[in-house]
Write a protein that holds these residues in place. Structure first.
Motif, PDB file in Angstrom:
ATOM      1  N   VAL A 301       0.845  -1.196   0.000  1.00  0.00           N
ATOM      2  CA  VAL A 301       0.000   0.000   0.000  1.00  0.00           C
ATOM      3  C   VAL A 301       0.877   1.241   0.000  1.00  0.00           C
ATOM      4  O   VAL A 301       1.838   1.337   0.771  1.00  0.00           O
ATOM      5  CB  VAL A 301      -0.939   0.038   1.224  1.00  0.00           C
ATOM      6  CG1 VAL A 301      -1.758   1.320   1.241  1.00  0.00           C
ATOM      7  CG2 VAL A 301      -1.882  -1.166   1.220  1.00  0.00           C
ATOM      8  N   PHE A 303       0.680   5.519   0.129  1.00  0.00           N
ATOM      9  CA  PHE A 303      -0.120   6.714   0.404  1.00  0.00           C
ATOM     10  C   PHE A 303       0.562   7.919  -0.245  1.00  0.00           C
ATOM     11  O   PHE A 303       1.735   8.198   0.022  1.00  0.00           O
ATOM     12  CB  PHE A 303      -0.259   6.932   1.914  1.00  0.00           C
ATOM     13  CG  PHE A 303      -1.020   5.833   2.611  1.00  0.00           C
ATOM     14  CD1 PHE A 303      -2.406   5.799   2.572  1.00  0.00           C
ATOM     15  CD2 PHE A 303      -0.353   4.826   3.295  1.00  0.00           C
ATOM     16  CE1 PHE A 303      -3.116   4.788   3.198  1.00  0.00           C
ATOM     17  CE2 PHE A 303      -1.046   3.815   3.926  1.00  0.00           C
ATOM     18  CZ  PHE A 303      -2.431   3.790   3.884  1.00  0.00           C
ATOM     19  N   ALA A 349     -12.405  -1.416  -4.800  1.00  0.00           N
ATOM     20  CA  ALA A 349     -11.812  -0.099  -5.052  1.00  0.00           C
ATOM     21  C   ALA A 349     -12.397   0.568  -6.284  1.00  0.00           C
ATOM     22  O   ALA A 349     -12.511   1.802  -6.342  1.00  0.00           O
ATOM     23  CB  ALA A 349     -10.300  -0.234  -5.206  1.00  0.00           C
ATOM     24  N   GLU A 368      -6.272   1.532  -7.423  1.00  0.00           N
ATOM     25  CA  GLU A 368      -6.305   2.914  -6.940  1.00  0.00           C
ATOM     26  C   GLU A 368      -7.579   3.180  -6.153  1.00  0.00           C
ATOM     27  O   GLU A 368      -8.658   2.693  -6.516  1.00  0.00           O
ATOM     28  CB  GLU A 368      -6.226   3.898  -8.110  1.00  0.00           C
ATOM     29  CG  GLU A 368      -4.930   3.846  -8.894  1.00  0.00           C
ATOM     30  CD  GLU A 368      -4.906   4.909  -9.973  1.00  0.00           C
ATOM     31  OE1 GLU A 368      -4.801   6.096  -9.619  1.00  0.00           O
ATOM     32  OE2 GLU A 368      -5.004   4.539 -11.167  1.00  0.00           O
ATOM     33  N   THR A 369      -7.436   3.965  -5.106  1.00  0.00           N
ATOM     34  CA  THR A 369      -8.590   4.361  -4.318  1.00  0.00           C
ATOM     35  C   THR A 369      -8.291   5.692  -3.645  1.00  0.00           C
ATOM     36  O   THR A 369      -7.190   6.241  -3.783  1.00  0.00           O
ATOM     37  CB  THR A 369      -8.941   3.273  -3.286  1.00  0.00           C
ATOM     38  OG1 THR A 369     -10.209   3.554  -2.704  1.00  0.00           O
ATOM     39  CG2 THR A 369      -7.899   3.197  -2.175  1.00  0.00           C
ATOM     40  N   ASP A 370      -9.267   6.222  -2.934  1.00  0.00           N
ATOM     41  CA  ASP A 370      -9.064   7.494  -2.235  1.00  0.00           C
ATOM     42  C   ASP A 370      -9.222   7.286  -0.736  1.00  0.00           C
ATOM     43  O   ASP A 370      -9.556   6.186  -0.270  1.00  0.00           O
ATOM     44  CB  ASP A 370     -10.011   8.572  -2.757  1.00  0.00           C
ATOM     45  CG  ASP A 370     -11.486   8.192  -2.625  1.00  0.00           C
ATOM     46  OD1 ASP A 370     -11.824   7.372  -1.740  1.00  0.00           O
ATOM     47  OD2 ASP A 370     -12.303   8.708  -3.401  1.00  0.00           O
ATOM     48  N   LEU A 371      -8.997   8.343   0.020  1.00  0.00           N
ATOM     49  CA  LEU A 371      -9.001   8.233   1.475  1.00  0.00           C
ATOM     50  C   LEU A 371     -10.367   7.806   2.002  1.00  0.00           C
ATOM     51  O   LEU A 371     -10.458   6.964   2.900  1.00  0.00           O
ATOM     52  CB  LEU A 371      -8.579   9.559   2.103  1.00  0.00           C
ATOM     53  CG  LEU A 371      -8.592   9.625   3.635  1.00  0.00           C
ATOM     54  CD1 LEU A 371      -7.693   8.552   4.241  1.00  0.00           C
ATOM     55  CD2 LEU A 371      -8.181  11.009   4.116  1.00  0.00           C
ATOM     56  N   TRP A 374     -10.818   4.136   1.371  1.00  0.00           N
ATOM     57  CA  TRP A 374      -9.891   3.396   2.226  1.00  0.00           C
ATOM     58  C   TRP A 374     -10.446   3.267   3.646  1.00  0.00           C
ATOM     59  O   TRP A 374     -10.415   2.192   4.248  1.00  0.00           O
ATOM     60  CB  TRP A 374      -8.530   4.083   2.229  1.00  0.00           C
ATOM     61  CG  TRP A 374      -7.553   3.526   3.225  1.00  0.00           C
ATOM     62  CD1 TRP A 374      -7.272   4.025   4.460  1.00  0.00           C
ATOM     63  CD2 TRP A 374      -6.737   2.354   3.073  1.00  0.00           C
ATOM     64  NE1 TRP A 374      -6.333   3.248   5.091  1.00  0.00           N
ATOM     65  CE2 TRP A 374      -5.979   2.215   4.258  1.00  0.00           C
ATOM     66  CE3 TRP A 374      -6.570   1.426   2.050  1.00  0.00           C
ATOM     67  CZ2 TRP A 374      -5.074   1.181   4.444  1.00  0.00           C
ATOM     68  CZ3 TRP A 374      -5.659   0.382   2.240  1.00  0.00           C
ATOM     69  CH2 TRP A 374      -4.926   0.264   3.420  1.00  0.00           C
ATOM     70  N   VAL A 392      -3.331   4.797  -2.461  1.00  0.00           N
ATOM     71  CA  VAL A 392      -4.384   5.555  -1.782  1.00  0.00           C
ATOM     72  C   VAL A 392      -4.057   7.039  -1.914  1.00  0.00           C
ATOM     73  O   VAL A 392      -3.028   7.511  -1.416  1.00  0.00           O
ATOM     74  CB  VAL A 392      -4.477   5.164  -0.291  1.00  0.00           C
ATOM     75  CG1 VAL A 392      -5.623   5.933   0.379  1.00  0.00           C
ATOM     76  CG2 VAL A 392      -4.677   3.663  -0.136  1.00  0.00           C
TER      77      VAL A 392
END
Length: 498
Positions: A301, A303, A349, A368-371, A374, A392
């Motif tokens: 992961v 960030f 995601a 890919e994802t966002d906060l 997550w 993230v």
């Protein structure tokens, strides 16, 4: 090769068998382990305990070095069957054999030094008022027979002669290994090497035994045997937690030193992203894909702060991942679990790059994802064993300490940073100290140095005992306990306290 167990210096054959499932070549039959064989091995270990516990440090050091010599003498044979069983390339197996022999010799040096014994002596003060003080001496002593589970992803360095076995023998504890079914032939050759070294050293055969896998009941028999005093394990969270619970539920609970799983987060701070976003993306992809991602320290992961640098990093990582050819995974079961986990993560995601592969092969996946996603989907923080990475995107770099505080226990955490990121890093490090066993700066966690200062462990679920390590010389402390001797005559003291 004739399949066999090694129990107290004897090769044991017969009974039901199972066929190996090699990446290449023909399957081979190996005898199934049974609870009765485990009982035989553990009782032999208990019978041998007094003898190995009483050996000098020099004698145990010589044993460890002899094991390394015997493994090296079988090097070509080990590599041939190891590559066939696991699909790992020859260079990787040769390097892992070097690491395995290196850590055996490192422990030999470590116990010769004697500092690990933590010897302390408070001399008697017979005239002290109001009460006299007795003579007190303390030393670390071996705990008894140790059970070890061979790992899937390191058929040498974390298996039959791996760090658990090396450190336990160094401590003066007999070892009973349950071999891993993914590489039974490799396990057998290494067990033969250890048994030969034990015999050449004049020690009882019960100092070491290896029983092939035989299903859940064999593992259960090992951890529940009343003569086993501690267990070492490297594997999945589900399997390790089940064994941990069995150890805790025994009439005499024993320590279970399990290394269970980690996503090894990497924090890309703004200065680093500004100066080398593309390089970080390429290097991360290389680390993530190394060995088909089958490392417990795989950086799963990342960030990053939302913005053009994040786009550049993801583009570089995607390009690097797409250029790689499919890699063979260690077992059919690991490959199946990876494919299912990658597809599950992609559905959760919503944005991913990757492709399914046939059979035992795997290619990297980038998700890919966002906060918000997550934090809303706890399953995104689950380990998927293999070459899968999640990026993230955070609204702001100031979110990083909060994100770090929400992590479960990990083996490692990495900071990609430049000098201008020091203030932000200063807020992250105290948080990460409570979450991980090793913090890296401007590197990648794959590749664990076998050294005095290494910590390969962390808070749960990275491991079941945050005060221990399975790599490095501190690993020996798992198999020792302090004993204090009060007013003990010199002749009755352990030799290292006289």
């Amino acid at each position: 090769m004739t399949g066999a167990h090694f129990i107290a210096g004897e090769t044991v054959t017969g009974g039901e068998s199972f066929a190996s499932s090699p990446a290449t070549g023909e399957p081979r039959d190996h005898p199934l382990g049974t609870p009765a064989l485990i009982d035989r091995a553990v009782r032999a270990a208990e019978d041998a305990f007094a003898a190995i516990a009483a050996t000098t440090r020099e004698a145990r050091a010589a044993l460890l070095e002899k094991i390394a010599d015997e493994i090296e003498a079988r090097g070509a044979e080990i590599t041939a069957i190891g590559t066939a069983e696991t699909g790992l390339p020859e260079a990787r197996l040769n390097g892992e054999r070097g690491r395995t022999c290196g850590q055996l010799r490192l422990f030999a040096e470590h116990i010769r030094d004697g500092a690990y014994l933590d010897r302390r002596h408070d001399t008697a003060l017979p005239t002290r008022a109001p009460l006299p003080r007795p003579d007190l001496r303390m030393i670390q002593r071996p705990i008894g027979p140790v059970g070890v589970f061979g790992a899937s992803n390191f058929p040498l360095a974390f298996s039959v002669a791996g760090g658990d076995t090396a450190s336990a023998l160094a401590a003066g504890c007999p070892v009973v290994v349950k071999g891993h079914p993914g590489h039974p032939g490799t396990s057998q050759i290494v067990a033969e090497a250890i048994a030969a070294a034990v015999a050449a050293s004049g020690l009882p055969g019960g100092v070491f035994s290896m029983v092939h896998d035989g299903g859940l009941e064999v593992g259960r028999a090992l951890v529940e045997h009343p003569l086993i005093k501690a267990v070492g394990f490297t594997g999945s969270l589900k399997g390790g937690r089940a064994l941990y619970d069995l150890c805790a539920a025994r009439p005499e609970p024993i320590p279970f030193f399990g290394e269970l799983g980690s996503i090894n987060p990497m924090f890309c701070l703004p200065g680093a992203m500004e100066s080398r976003a593309e390089a970080i993306g390429r290097d991360w992809a290389a680390s993530l894909s190394m060995g088909a991602g089958q490392f417990c320290t795989n950086p799963g992961v990342v960030f990053v702060t939302e913005g053009p640098q994040a786009e550049a990093m993801v583009a570089a990582a995607t390009e690097a991942m797409g250029a790689g050819a499919p890699q063979v995974m260690l077992t059919d079961g690991i490959a199946k679990a990876f494919h299912e986990g990658a597809e599950r993560m992609a559905r959760t995601a919503g944005k991913s790059f990757g492709q399914a592969c046939e059979g035992r092969n795997a290619t990297p996946w980038l998700i890919e994802t966002d906060l918000a996603a997550w934090e809303a989907n706890e399953e995104l923080a689950d380990e998927v064993f293999g070459p899968l990475g999640i990026v993230v995107r955070l609204p702001d770099a100031s979110d990083m300490p909060r994100v770090a505080a929400g992590l479960h226990g990990q083996l490692t955490a990495t900071l990609q940073m430049e000098e201008g990121d020091t203030d932000l890093a200063r807020t992250l490090v105290p948080v990460l100290e409570r979450k991980v066993g090793r913090i890296l700066v401007n590197g990648y966690p794959t590749g664990v140095e076998v050294a005095d200062a290494m910590v390969h462990g962390g808070p749960y679920p990275a491991s079941t005992n945050f005060g221990a390590t399975s790599v490095g010389t501190l690993a020996i402390r798992r198999w020792l306990r302090p004993v204090s001797f009060q007013n003990m005559p010199e002749a009755l003291l352990p030799e290292d306290l006289r």
